[in-house]
Motif scaffolding. Sequence first.
Motif, PDB file in Angstrom:
ATOM      1  N   ASP A 154      -2.903 -25.093  35.416  1.00 15.11           N
ATOM      2  CA  ASP A 154      -1.757 -26.541  34.971  1.00 15.11           C
ATOM      3  C   ASP A 154      -2.530 -27.036  34.294  1.00 15.11           C
ATOM      4  N   THR A 155      -2.407 -26.729  33.059  1.00 19.80           N
ATOM      5  CA  THR A 155      -3.116 -27.678  31.899  1.00 19.80           C
ATOM      6  C   THR A 155      -1.619 -28.255  30.963  1.00 19.80           C
ATOM      7  N   THR A 156      -1.438 -29.693  30.444  1.00 15.30           N
ATOM      8  CA  THR A 156      -1.196 -29.953  29.550  1.00 15.30           C
ATOM      9  C   THR A 156      -1.340 -28.902  28.030  1.00 15.30           C
ATOM     10  N   PRO A 157      -0.176 -29.370  27.336  1.00 16.27           N
ATOM     11  CA  PRO A 157      -0.197 -28.454  26.207  1.00 16.27           C
ATOM     12  C   PRO A 157      -1.476 -29.451  24.907  1.00 16.27           C
ATOM     13  N   GLU A 158      -1.404 -30.836  25.263  1.00 12.20           N
ATOM     14  CA  GLU A 158      -3.132 -31.202  24.422  1.00 12.20           C
ATOM     15  C   GLU A 158      -4.028 -30.533  24.840  1.00 12.20           C
ATOM     16  N   GLU A 159      -3.860 -31.046  26.038  1.00 17.23           N
ATOM     17  CA  GLU A 159      -5.225 -30.082  26.849  1.00 17.23           C
ATOM     18  C   GLU A 159      -5.547 -28.561  25.809  1.00 17.23           C
ATOM     19  N   ALA A 160      -4.540 -27.347  26.171  1.00 16.27           N
ATOM     20  CA  ALA A 160      -4.809 -26.517  25.697  1.00 16.27           C
ATOM     21  C   ALA A 160      -5.364 -26.392  24.297  1.00 16.27           C
ATOM     22  N   LEU A 161      -4.326 -27.506  23.702  1.00 17.63           N
ATOM     23  CA  LEU A 161      -4.455 -27.470  22.011  1.00 17.63           C
ATOM     24  C   LEU A 161      -6.196 -27.977  21.979  1.00 17.63           C
ATOM     25  N   SER A 162      -6.627 -29.491  22.687  1.00 14.10           N
ATOM     26  CA  SER A 162      -7.807 -29.596  22.190  1.00 14.10           C
ATOM     27  C   SER A 162      -8.857 -27.847  22.755  1.00 14.10           C
ATOM     28  N   GLY A 163      -8.303 -28.027  23.216  1.00 11.56           N
ATOM     29  CA  GLY A 163      -9.504 -25.860  24.269  1.00 11.56           C
ATOM     30  C   GLY A 163      -9.512 -25.051  22.773  1.00 11.56           C
ATOM     31  N   GLN A 164      -8.784 -25.497  22.352  1.00  7.27           N
ATOM     32  CA  GLN A 164      -8.618 -23.901  20.901  1.00  7.27           C
ATOM     33  C   GLN A 164      -9.306 -24.689  19.867  1.00  7.27           C
ATOM     34  N   ALA A 165      -8.801 -25.177  19.712  1.00  4.66           N
ATOM     35  CA  ALA A 165      -9.810 -26.357  18.329  1.00  4.66           C
ATOM     36  C   ALA A 165     -11.784 -26.398  19.174  1.00  4.66           C
ATOM     37  N   ALA A 166     -11.955 -26.552  20.128  1.00  7.39           N
ATOM     38  CA  ALA A 166     -13.190 -26.451  20.356  1.00  7.39           C
ATOM     39  C   ALA A 166     -14.128 -24.956  20.849  1.00  7.39           C
ATOM     40  N   ARG A 167     -12.815 -23.900  20.909  1.00  5.39           N
ATOM     41  CA  ARG A 167     -13.401 -22.802  20.378  1.00  5.39           C
ATOM     42  C   ARG A 167     -13.142 -21.973  19.020  1.00  5.39           C
ATOM     43  N   GLY A 168     -12.785 -23.435  18.349  1.00  6.44           N
ATOM     44  CA  GLY A 168     -12.115 -22.907  16.730  1.00  6.44           C
ATOM     45  C   GLY A 168     -11.731 -21.752  16.760  1.00  6.44           C
ATOM     46  N   ARG A 169     -10.764 -20.945  17.969  1.00  7.92           N
ATOM     47  CA  ARG A 169      -9.043 -20.566  17.746  1.00  7.92           C
ATOM     48  C   ARG A 169      -8.463 -20.556  17.617  1.00  7.92           C
ATOM     49  N   GLY A 170      -7.207 -20.662  17.188  1.00  4.06           N
ATOM     50  CA  GLY A 170      -5.926 -20.971  17.855  1.00  4.06           C
ATOM     51  C   GLY A 170      -4.717 -20.095  17.698  1.00  4.06           C
ATOM     52  N   VAL A 171      -3.727 -20.880  18.109  1.00  2.00           N
ATOM     53  CA  VAL A 171      -2.798 -19.336  18.262  1.00  2.00           C
ATOM     54  C   VAL A 171      -1.368 -20.140  16.999  1.00  2.00           C
ATOM     55  N   SER A 172      -0.797 -19.197  16.695  1.00  2.02           N
ATOM     56  CA  SER A 172       0.475 -20.068  16.042  1.00  2.02           C
ATOM     57  C   SER A 172       1.338 -21.128  16.458  1.00  2.02           C
ATOM     58  N   ALA A 173       2.270 -21.625  16.296  1.00  4.56           N
ATOM     59  CA  ALA A 173       2.899 -22.038  17.050  1.00  4.56           C
ATOM     60  C   ALA A 173       4.092 -21.228  17.770  1.00  4.56           C
ATOM     61  N   TYR A 174       4.222 -20.672  17.169  1.00  6.65           N
ATOM     62  CA  TYR A 174       5.454 -19.387  17.876  1.00  6.65           C
ATOM     63  C   TYR A 174       4.292 -19.307  19.102  1.00  6.65           C
ATOM     64  N   ALA A 175       4.038 -18.200  18.762  1.00  8.89           N
ATOM     65  CA  ALA A 175       2.537 -17.240  20.014  1.00  8.89           C
ATOM     66  C   ALA A 175       2.717 -19.337  20.661  1.00  8.89           C
ATOM     67  N   PHE A 176       2.527 -20.073  20.613  1.00  4.13           N
ATOM     68  CA  PHE A 176       1.756 -21.430  21.753  1.00  4.13           C
ATOM     69  C   PHE A 176       3.439 -21.630  21.898  1.00  4.13           C
ATOM     70  N   ALA A 177       4.258 -21.490  22.085  1.00  7.57           N
ATOM     71  CA  ALA A 177       5.272 -21.381  22.165  1.00  7.57           C
ATOM     72  C   ALA A 177       5.805 -20.692  23.367  1.00  7.57           C
ATOM     73  N   ARG A 178       5.143 -19.424  22.741  1.00  8.07           N
ATOM     74  CA  ARG A 178       5.995 -18.234  23.624  1.00  8.07           C
ATOM     75  C   ARG A 178       4.834 -17.954  24.960  1.00  8.07           C
ATOM     76  N   HIS A 179       3.913 -18.800  24.918  1.00  2.00           N
ATOM     77  CA  HIS A 179       2.846 -19.131  26.433  1.00  2.00           C
ATOM     78  C   HIS A 179       3.530 -20.024  27.167  1.00  2.00           C
ATOM     79  N   ARG A 180       4.074 -21.700  26.528  1.00  2.00           N
ATOM     80  CA  ARG A 180       4.041 -22.447  27.191  1.00  2.00           C
ATOM     81  C   ARG A 180       6.057 -22.208  27.847  1.00  2.00           C
ATOM     82  N   GLY A 181       6.885 -21.305  27.077  1.00  3.59           N
ATOM     83  CA  GLY A 181       7.818 -21.367  28.162  1.00  3.59           C
ATOM     84  C   GLY A 181       7.206 -19.759  29.250  1.00  3.59           C
ATOM     85  N   ALA A 182       6.610 -18.707  28.946  1.00  3.52           N
ATOM     86  CA  ALA A 182       6.060 -17.926  30.069  1.00  3.52           C
ATOM     87  C   ALA A 182       5.105 -18.940  31.492  1.00  3.52           C
ATOM     88  N   VAL A 183       4.451 -19.934  31.019  1.00  3.59           N
ATOM     89  CA  VAL A 183       3.727 -20.679  32.173  1.00  3.59           C
ATOM     90  C   VAL A 183       4.268 -21.489  32.841  1.00  3.59           C
TER      91      VAL A 183
END
Length: 223
Positions: A154-183
């Motif tokens: 259970d992480t906040t969207p901000e924590e997750a986006l920060s993690g994506q930036a740290a690994r240098g690989r993100g997901v699209s806004a659409y995909a991220f919204a789907r993940h947020r809904g599922a989680v």
Amino acid sequence: MTVRRFGVLAATGTGAVDGVPAARRARSIGGPVRDLRGRGPHGPQWLGFAEGDIVVVSGLPGGGKSTLIKRAAQDGGIDSQDVRERWERRMPRALPYAVYRPLVRCAHYWGLWRTLRSGASAVVHDCGTQSWVRSLLATAARRRGRGLHLLLLDTTPEEALSGQAARGRGVSAYAFARHRGAVARLLREAESGRLPAGCTSAVLLDRGAAACVTRIAFRQDPS
């Protein structure tokens, strides 16, 4: 060090009774659903399951699933990210990932299926948006008389986006919204005391609790 049963799950830590001070013990939301959020450095250091069980780690992209699996799973677990990285090393840099993504997914699910057929214990990365994957895992566990356990980060969207930036690989806004809904749906189920379909236990972890876990182990007797 003491061991405490979470249904078929055991967790160990440091401190007083049951591995942690009484004021910081995990609270039961309902039955086999356990909430380890908010424990910070007093969270369990390892999670133990029965041999042959399957553990699925779910949460937002960038929330720390792969990091937890690589650090704590005895054999590195089954992570689609590992498969992607192996294929990326083989492919020309100029070739977009989208071109060979179907091959990566096929390779990942083929490896997962081979592990399930073998009857071995497994720690599996789950993106959360593909409910059929958990159904497959639940069926495999049930057929061999074993359990399927959910570790939900259970992480906040901000924590997750920060993690994506740290690994240098993100997901699209659409995909991220789907993940947020599922989680969010998984969290609502767990917080209401209900297990997601096919699961025999669920554990909720925030970043602090997940950082404490150094080992996910499978034993003949996890008690």
